[in-house]
Design a protein around this motif. Structure first.
Motif, PDB file in Angstrom:
ATOM      1  N   LEU A   1       0.834  -1.193   0.000  1.00 25.06           N
ATOM      2  CA  LEU A   1       0.000   0.000   0.000  1.00 25.06           C
ATOM      3  C   LEU A   1       0.873   1.248   0.000  1.00 25.06           C
ATOM      4  CD1 LEU A   1      -2.903   1.181   0.229  1.00 25.06           C
ATOM      5  CD2 LEU A   1      -2.555   1.191   2.717  1.00 25.06           C
ATOM      6  N   LEU A   2       0.600   2.173  -0.926  1.00 26.27           N
ATOM      7  CA  LEU A   2       1.321   3.439  -1.027  1.00 26.27           C
ATOM      8  C   LEU A   2       0.411   4.557  -0.533  1.00 26.27           C
ATOM      9  CD1 LEU A   2       2.763   3.004  -4.656  1.00 26.27           C
ATOM     10  CD2 LEU A   2       3.757   2.207  -2.497  1.00 26.27           C
ATOM     11  N   THR A   3       0.882   5.324   0.444  1.00 27.17           N
ATOM     12  CA  THR A   3       0.058   6.406   0.996  1.00 27.17           C
ATOM     13  C   THR A   3       0.873   7.697   1.059  1.00 27.17           C
ATOM     14  OG1 THR A   3       0.663   5.685   3.235  1.00 27.17           O
ATOM     15  CG2 THR A   3      -1.441   4.882   2.327  1.00 27.17           C
ATOM     16  N   PRO A   4       1.266   8.234  -0.079  1.00 25.75           N
ATOM     17  CA  PRO A   4       2.050   9.475  -0.068  1.00 25.75           C
ATOM     18  C   PRO A   4       1.192  10.673   0.332  1.00 25.75           C
ATOM     19  CG  PRO A   4       1.402   8.947  -2.293  1.00 25.75           C
ATOM     20  CD  PRO A   4       0.967   7.776  -1.446  1.00 25.75           C
ATOM     21  N   MET A   5       1.850  11.723   0.805  1.00 22.79           N
ATOM     22  CA  MET A   5       1.177  12.997   0.959  1.00 22.79           C
ATOM     23  C   MET A   5       0.923  13.577  -0.426  1.00 22.79           C
ATOM     24  SD  MET A   5       2.995  14.930   4.177  1.00 22.79           S
ATOM     25  CE  MET A   5       4.673  14.428   3.825  1.00 22.79           C
ATOM     26  N   ILE A   6       0.009  14.504  -0.517  1.00 27.53           N
ATOM     27  CA  ILE A   6      -0.238  15.183  -1.782  1.00 27.53           C
ATOM     28  C   ILE A   6       1.066  15.830  -2.256  1.00 27.53           C
ATOM     29  CG2 ILE A   6      -1.439  17.134  -2.853  1.00 27.53           C
ATOM     30  CD1 ILE A   6      -3.820  16.470  -1.042  1.00 27.53           C
ATOM     31  N   GLY A   7       1.429  15.543  -3.502  1.00 25.93           N
ATOM     32  CA  GLY A   7       2.626  16.128  -4.090  1.00 25.93           C
ATOM     33  C   GLY A   7       3.906  15.366  -3.826  1.00 25.93           C
ATOM     34  N   GLN A   8       3.873  14.386  -2.950  1.00 28.17           N
ATOM     35  CA  GLN A   8       5.083  13.628  -2.625  1.00 28.17           C
ATOM     36  C   GLN A   8       5.417  12.652  -3.745  1.00 28.17           C
ATOM     37  OE1 GLN A   8       4.747  11.462   1.055  1.00 28.17           O
ATOM     38  NE2 GLN A   8       6.909  10.882   1.103  1.00 28.17           N
ATOM     39  N   LYS A   9       6.670  12.592  -4.121  1.00 28.42           N
ATOM     40  CA  LYS A   9       7.094  11.722  -5.223  1.00 28.42           C
ATOM     41  C   LYS A   9       7.103  10.261  -4.784  1.00 28.42           C
ATOM     42  CE  LYS A   9      11.429  11.692  -6.360  1.00 28.42           C
ATOM     43  NZ  LYS A   9      12.735  12.112  -6.891  1.00 28.42           N
ATOM     44  N   VAL A  10       6.443   9.413  -5.574  1.00 28.67           N
ATOM     45  CA  VAL A  10       6.500   7.969  -5.388  1.00 28.67           C
ATOM     46  C   VAL A  10       7.529   7.422  -6.365  1.00 28.67           C
ATOM     47  CG1 VAL A  10       5.244   5.794  -5.540  1.00 28.67           C
ATOM     48  CG2 VAL A  10       4.090   7.834  -4.648  1.00 28.67           C
ATOM     49  N   GLU A  11       8.527   6.751  -5.852  1.00 27.33           N
ATOM     50  CA  GLU A  11       9.586   6.177  -6.687  1.00 27.33           C
ATOM     51  C   GLU A  11       9.116   4.825  -7.200  1.00 27.33           C
ATOM     52  OE1 GLU A  11      12.757   6.075  -3.896  1.00 27.33           O
ATOM     53  OE2 GLU A  11      12.824   8.259  -3.671  1.00 27.33           O
ATOM     54  N   ALA A  12       8.778   4.777  -8.487  1.00 34.08           N
ATOM     55  CA  ALA A  12       8.121   3.600  -9.042  1.00 34.08           C
ATOM     56  C   ALA A  12       8.981   2.347  -8.971  1.00 34.08           C
ATOM     57  CB  ALA A  12       7.718   3.877 -10.491  1.00 34.08           C
ATOM     58  N   ASP A  13      10.297   2.503  -8.965  1.00 31.48           N
ATOM     59  CA  ASP A  13      11.194   1.341  -8.988  1.00 31.48           C
ATOM     60  C   ASP A  13      11.842   1.076  -7.634  1.00 31.48           C
ATOM     61  OD1 ASP A  13      10.676   1.005 -11.722  1.00 31.48           O
ATOM     62  OD2 ASP A  13      12.231   2.444 -12.264  1.00 31.48           O
TER      63      ASP A  13
END
Length: 388
Positions: A360-372
């Motif tokens: 589960l990915l729960t970033p803050m708004i605008g936070q970069k998710v590193e796909a790899d």
């Protein structure tokens, strides 16, 4: 006799006052009608053609000018036995505890112009808007950068701190993907601000009509039926089913709604749009052999419309059905469009995701998710924020 004259005079005075009040009231009504008519002539209220023509044989059910879901899907399920009027009054006027965040939401504004072009990243912008940079392509999905989730001023206002991006913050993009034509997914001021930055526009059938009326180049617009695929070099964008509905004013289902599968040389990403739970998730998962990432709606749910929006528990099940390796829940934390606490979606989907095969990915708004990066972690920011 004098008393009779006085009574008659008083009655005449009262009638004059009454006529004057009626005249003023009628003037106000006329002026209001003129204002509403003029306001509704703005381009964001663009009307669709009476009959949209679609070439070839359709996968989606289309009869008498309207689209239909794969399964019977009434918008209101009436589980609470309320009349339509009662349900509407409750939706408009009932109060909900913890409906809005106690303070401005925390965010991390990633500079999209400065992203390494070789980096694979996802940036959630609140609600259902997100930016993807995957295998060298840039895509923007359902961007809404306005302060409201509707064109009516002072309605459906964004939570404080949630609306941190504007059209100026977006670099040139290869694809603009619009899942359906609801106001909180297709926003006129936003797309007009992006007009000179868009390479191609991909939409379900009929949604491209808005862009044509708004002056976009016909060559940029690509509409498709469910199960159609747009191919561009090494990129495939599949338009797939969803369980929802469409419409921006009083008419419904004249355009198609859908989801997308973005297939690049090294990634498979499912972009769910708005959808109630249904067997289409499992069918799509089998067809594509699973996904590296599924972005699924998780918010604005209610028992009265359970067939067109998923509960968080259903979102978790849909991710499992899709055989997704990671889940990013969207459609929350920006607008209040249903009767639940603002942080309920993330609380419930976190619990429902315990023990599941996906991350589960729960970033803050605008936070970069590193796909790899399978080891990237995220704070439970909505829990800390609620405790303030």
């Amino acid at each position: 006799m004098s008393e009779v004259r006085e009574i008659a005079s008083t009655e005449q005075s009262n009638l004059k006052v009454l006529y004057k009040m009626i005249s003023i009231l009628m003037s106000v009504v006329v002026l209001l009608a003129i204002f509403v008519f003029s306001y509704m002539r703005q381009p964001q209220f663009a009307e669709l053609p009476q009959q949209i023509r679609f070439p070839g044989r359709l996968t989606a059910t289309y009869e008498y000018g309207l689209f239909y879901n794969q399964l019977p899907t009434p918008v209101l399920t009436r589980v609470s036995e309320k009349s339509q009027v009662a349900a509407l009054m409750e939706f408009l006027f009932s109060k909900d505890e913890n409906a809005n965040p106690p303070a401005a939401l925390p965010s991390v504004k990633t500079d999209l112009h400065q992203l390494n072009p070789r980096e694979n990243a996802i940036v959630w912008m609140g609600h259902s808007s997100y930016f993807l940079q995957i295998d060298g392509i840039k895509a923007l999905i359902d961007p809404v950068f306005s302060e409201n989730a509707s064109p009516v001023p002072f309605t459906n206002r964004a939570f404080k701190g949630s609306n941190i991006y504007s059209a100026e913050d977006i670099p040139e993009i290869d694809y603009l993907l619009i899942t359906h034509d609801h106001w909180d997914h297709l926003d006129y001021p936003t797309v007009m601000g992006l007009k000179d930055k868009i390479g191609k526009i991909i939409t379900p059938l009929g949604v491209g009509s808005y862009f044509r009326q708004w002056g976009f180049d016909e060559k940029l617009i690509h509409e498709g039926d469910w199960n159609d695929v747009f191919k561009d070099k090494q990129t495939q964008i599949h338009i797939l089913p969803a369980r929802h509905f469409s419409g921006r004013l009083l008419t419904r289902n004249k355009t198609l709604w859908g989801s997308f599968a973005l297939i690049t040389p090294n990634h498979r990403i499912y972009l769910g749009g708005d959808s109630g739970y249904g067997p289409h998730f499992r069918e799509i998962g089998k067809r594509f052999g699973g996904f590296d990432l599924a972005i699924l709606e998780c918010g604005q749910y209610n028992p009265d419309w359970r067939l067109i929006h998923m509960s968080p528990e259903e979102t978790a099940q849909a991710a499992a059905d899709l055989s997704a390796k990671t889940l990013l829940p969207s459609h929350n934390s920006k607008f209040k469009l249903a009767h639940h606490a603002w942080n309920d979606p993330l609380n419930h989907v976190s619990k429902a995701s315990e023990g599941k095969s996906y991350r589960l990915l729960t970033p803050m708004i605008g936070q970069k998710v590193e796909a790899d990066n399978p080891h990237q972690t995220f704070e439970r920011w909505w829990v800390y924020h609620s405790a303030r």
